[in-house]
Scaffold this motif. Structure first.
Motif, PDB file in Angstrom:
ATOM      1  N   ASN A 131       0.787  -1.228   0.000  1.00  0.00           N
ATOM      2  CA  ASN A 131       0.000   0.000   0.000  1.00  0.00           C
ATOM      3  C   ASN A 131       0.821   1.282   0.000  1.00  0.00           C
TER       4      ASN A 131
ATOM      5  N   SER B  60      -3.160  -1.074  -5.509  1.00  0.00           N
ATOM      6  CA  SER B  60      -3.002   0.199  -4.809  1.00  0.00           C
ATOM      7  C   SER B  60      -2.329   1.228  -5.724  1.00  0.00           C
TER       8      SER B  60
ATOM      9  N   SER C 244      -7.051   0.092   0.620  1.00  0.00           N
ATOM     10  CA  SER C 244      -6.492   1.396   0.300  1.00  0.00           C
ATOM     11  C   SER C 244      -7.199   2.504   1.079  1.00  0.00           C
TER      12      SER C 244
ATOM     13  N   SER D 160      -5.383   2.497   4.233  1.00  0.00           N
ATOM     14  CA  SER D 160      -3.994   2.884   3.970  1.00  0.00           C
ATOM     15  C   SER D 160      -3.885   4.386   3.719  1.00  0.00           C
TER      16      SER D 160
END
Lengths: 307, 94, 393
Positions: free
Chosen positions: A72, A115, C61, C64
């Motif tokens: 990430n 990501s 995500s 994150s």
């Protein structure tokens, strides 16, 4: 910029990091960071560069640094960049910043692929750098989708019936170009000025930029530590790692070998390809040559160069 | 700077490091088996060694490569000697 | 000035987020949270907030990017449910371990598989050991109030831990309820400006976050986290007190409903507590000394306070809306039983695992659980320590 001028830029990545002796992720990181003209926030995916540059209580980063997890680093830095835009818009901060995410090929081609794709598609003003050493080196040389065909890794070992990795590597640079982001480059550190120039372009680009940089891993490639930079030149001369950039959709070749060399020269200098030179495996080298030629011709064509 | 043996009340929370760039205090020179010696007589100041050094141990001052190598951090990989176009760097046994 | 409005739980939370006006929200849509982020996106589109909304490509995500935004020095939020929370799992621990004051509504929903979009607590219960503060809410009003208080709790210098604001999927998230919304300026003043001490976007004092932390210091950092979770208890009470001055609504670790003289009691979380209150009322009318303990703060677990509240009860039934598959009962049961052991209370505790995948629990069913408790007191025998309640044979 001439190198002796480049040497006057300030050091952003310090010695005292614990990358292996001869690890080419070191100079790649050092030179890219020096190309940034603003204070930066650096993110790194779990991997060699991350573990060796930030072993508590030490950090080799003179800028702010964040490691979140393996898959990430793009999402994490996109969050940092979003915070920056928000705070700036609200007048809560004034200073300009650069945003940069580093990942190895495992953290970029494989586990961090989604990501990365998301962050690039959303258009964050950030630079993503993949230092591609062609395997999961940090955990002990396991194959990734960036590992070249034929390479002996600990999860694609050369055995009695299987001769190393069976698949060709994924062309991630092309996939990033297909995101239609303003700047993409596939580069190599043996041309340090080109590397810094590409990094500078990436930093100056408004919006997302992606750099794919070949970085020798002497441990994983089974090569001599002092040959790290030389091997990246061999990769360019044999065309296994073409250097090119895509700026606003325009493909441009960044290096054309004077005389294209056979892939054998690249394979022979690395222990990970040793088994390919055994009798009976000649066809694999031929396949690799054919694949490399095809790919090189494709790049030439995209870049409007004559074959 | 956090010291070995510090207790949980003495150190910043969450693994935060407040001294950016402090890895410089960590010496990796002890990893070396061979060390580079730079001959200023031969050096053409091309700065390739400076650019390629993985350990930021080739120093340059005002655009001039110094023969004072940072042996505190140089791991002795030999890239500088291998890449020097005029063989101005020699690797010698420690 | 507060105003009385009719909103779904999702809308109430979106309103809370609008009033909090976080610098960054990074979120991914998932049923039954979707309406919350949709409503909030409209606030962003209409310029009603200063928020940068990051339309991430997954919950992994989402968490994150929220970690990045929070570490950068901004006030950052996200929201999720069920499988989305599960996808965040790895980063939940990083958010708390890195001591980032992120606030996240979680619309509780069953975890797959098989896939089910309806309410249970398997999502949040699985995350109970992730180092997040967990607040639970009976209804939309409480969820709204918890969200606003959570900002202050998480950002308190003695805490610096993330908080999950839980509410029941569909039951609370989609039902329209009447609730009081604070005036925008009151929320703004209550939550205040976020002023982090160390953050990434500080060029004068750059920092490193998330280093490789080995045998020599990792344990010390975990100890700090444990201490902060302990210290959060007082902070939660202090902030509830301050919030009461603003709203006249009272919050603590849990709500004791007719518990003082009770002989039989139920422990429940979220919307089932409302159903249980109706059951308690009916039984009280019939002369049964029934009571309810509704947990609001599940992490940190208010062990001593719960033990004190339950010490004189003769039989307690814990309602667990999650199966832990330990074969030793659900997660809340394990915690409640453990605290009562410490004080050597003379009380029988039984577990009812119920409502998985959104199966309803009705007032009369809860009354039947109270009847079971009375039977235990009468006979001194516990026939079933753990019951899967409402499941067909």
């Amino acid at each position: 910029m001439k190198l002796k001028e480049a040497a006057k830029t300030s050091e952003r990545f310090t010695g005292g990091h614990r990358l292996c002796s001869g690890c080419v992720a070191g100079p790649v990181t050092n030179l890219i960071m020096r190309a940034s003209k603003n204070p930066a926030v650096v993110g790194a995916a779990t991997g060699c560069l991350e573990v060796s540059s930030s072993i508590y209580p030490y950090t080799a980063w003179k800028d702010s640094f964040i490691h979140n997890a393996f898959e990430n680093s793009a999402a994490t830095v996109s969050g940092v960049e979003a915070a920056y835009r928000s705070l700036k818009k609200q007048g809560k901060m004034e200073e300009d910043f650069d945003f940069i995410a580093f990942g190895g090929d495992g953290g970029t081609y494989d586990i961090g692929f989604q990501s990365l794709s998301g962050a690039m598609e959303r258009g964050h003003d950030m630079v993503y750098v993949c230092y591609d050493n062609g395997a999961y080196m940090n955990t002990g040389i396991q194959r990734s989708s960036a590992t070249p065909k034929g390479a002996n890794t600990t999860t694609s070992p050369a055995g009695k019936v299987i001769a190393g990795k069976q698949q060709y590597r994924k062309e991630l640079t092309d996939i990033m170009a297909a995101h239609n982001i303003p700047y993409v480059a596939q580069i190599s550190p043996f041309k340090p000025q080109e590397l810094m120039k590409a990094a500078q372009k990436a930093f100056e680009t408004k919006g997302p930029a992606f750099l794919n940089v070949l970085a020798t891993c002497p441990r994983g490639w089974r090569s001599r530590a002092e040959k790290g930079i030389e091997l990246t030149k061999v990769a360019a001369d044999t065309c296994v790692w073409p250097m090119f950039e895509i700026e606003n959709g325009e493909w441009k070749l960044l290096y054309k070998p004077r005389k294209k060399k056979p892939v054998e020269e690249w394979l022979r200098q690395q222990g990970r390809f040793k088994h390919l030179f055994k009798r009976g495996n000649e066809h694999i080298i031929e396949d690799i040559q054919e694949h490399t030629d095809k790919r090189w011709n494709y790049i030439l064509e995209r870049c409007g160069e004559r074959q | 700077m956090v010291k070995p043996g510090d207790g949980y009340k003495d150190i910043p929370i969450g693994g935060l490091i407040l001294d950016a760039g402090n890895a410089k205090e960590y010496k990796t020179g002890g990893w070396r088996t061979k060390k580079p010696i730079l001959d200023k007589e031969k050096c053409i100041n091309c700065h390739l060694c400076w650019a390629f050094c993985p350990d930021i141990s080739i120093l340059s001052e005002d655009g001039v490569v110094s023969d004072q190598i940072d042996y505190d951090h140089c791991k002795g990989c030999g890239i500088c000697a291998n890449e020097c176009p005029v063989n101005a760097i020699e690797m010698v046994k420690e | 000035m507060s105003s009385k409005v009719a909103l779904t739980g999702n809308e109430a939370l979106a309103q809370a987020m609008r009033q909090i006006n976080p610098d960054v929200v990074a979120a991914y849509p998932i049923t039954p949270q979707t309406a919350m982020v949709q409503t909030f996106s409209q606030f962003v589109a209409d310029g009603e907030v200063d928020t940068e909304y990051v339309t991430v490509e997954s919950e992994h995500s989402a968490m994150s990017a929220t970690v990045g935004a929070s570490a950068a020095g901004s006030r950052a939020m996200t929201a999720t449910a069920a499988n989305g929370l599960a996808l965040m799992w790895e980063i939940l621990y990083i958010a708390s371990g890195t001591r980032l004051p992120i606030v996240m509504p979680v619309v509780n929903r069953a975890l797959s598989g098989p896939i089910n979009i309806h309410c249970d607590h398997s999502d949040a219960m699985g995350a109970r050991d992730s180092g997040w503060i967990q607040l639970y809410a009976e209804n939309a009003q409480e969820a709204y109030d918890n969200a606003i208080q959570a900002i202050r709790i998480s950002e308190h210098k003695d805490v610096l831990l993330p908080t999950m604001v839980n509410l029941d999927g569909f039951i609370t998230s989609h039902a329209v309820e009447s609730l009081e919304i604070l005036a925008d300026e009151d929320v703004k003043e209550f939550v205040g400006e976020y002023q982090p001490e160390n953050y990434l976007l500080n060029a004068d004092n750059p920092i490193a976050i998330g280093p490789l932390d080995l045998q020599d210091f990792y344990f010390e950092h975990k100890m700090q986290q444990a201490v902060a979770m302990g210290d959060a208890k007082q902070v939660i009470l202090d902030i509830a007190k301050e919030y009461k001055e603003l709203t006249a609504r009272e919050y603590g670790f849990f709500e004791s409903y007719k518990l003082d003289d009770a002989e039989v009691a139920i422990v429940a979380l979220n919307s089932t507590a409302g159903t249980a209150k109706a059951a308690v009322n009916n039984l009280r009318e019939a002369g049964v000394k029934a009571g309810l303990l509704k947990i609001r703060v599940y992490r940190p677990f208010p062990a001593e306070e719960i033990a004190d509240a339950l010490k004189d009860i003769k039989a307690v039934a814990v309602l667990d809306r999650a199966e832990s598959f330990s074969t030793n009962g659900g997660p809340v049961f394990a915690d409640i039983r453990s605290v009562l052991y410490d004080i050597k209370a003379n009380v029988e505790v039984v577990d009812y695992i119920y409502g998985l995948g959104g199966r309803d629990i009705k007032v009369e069913e809860i009354e039947s659980i109270f009847n079971d408790l009375q039977e235990i007191i009468k006979t001194g025998q516990v026939e079933n320590r753990i019951t899967h309640f409402g499941v067909r044979q």
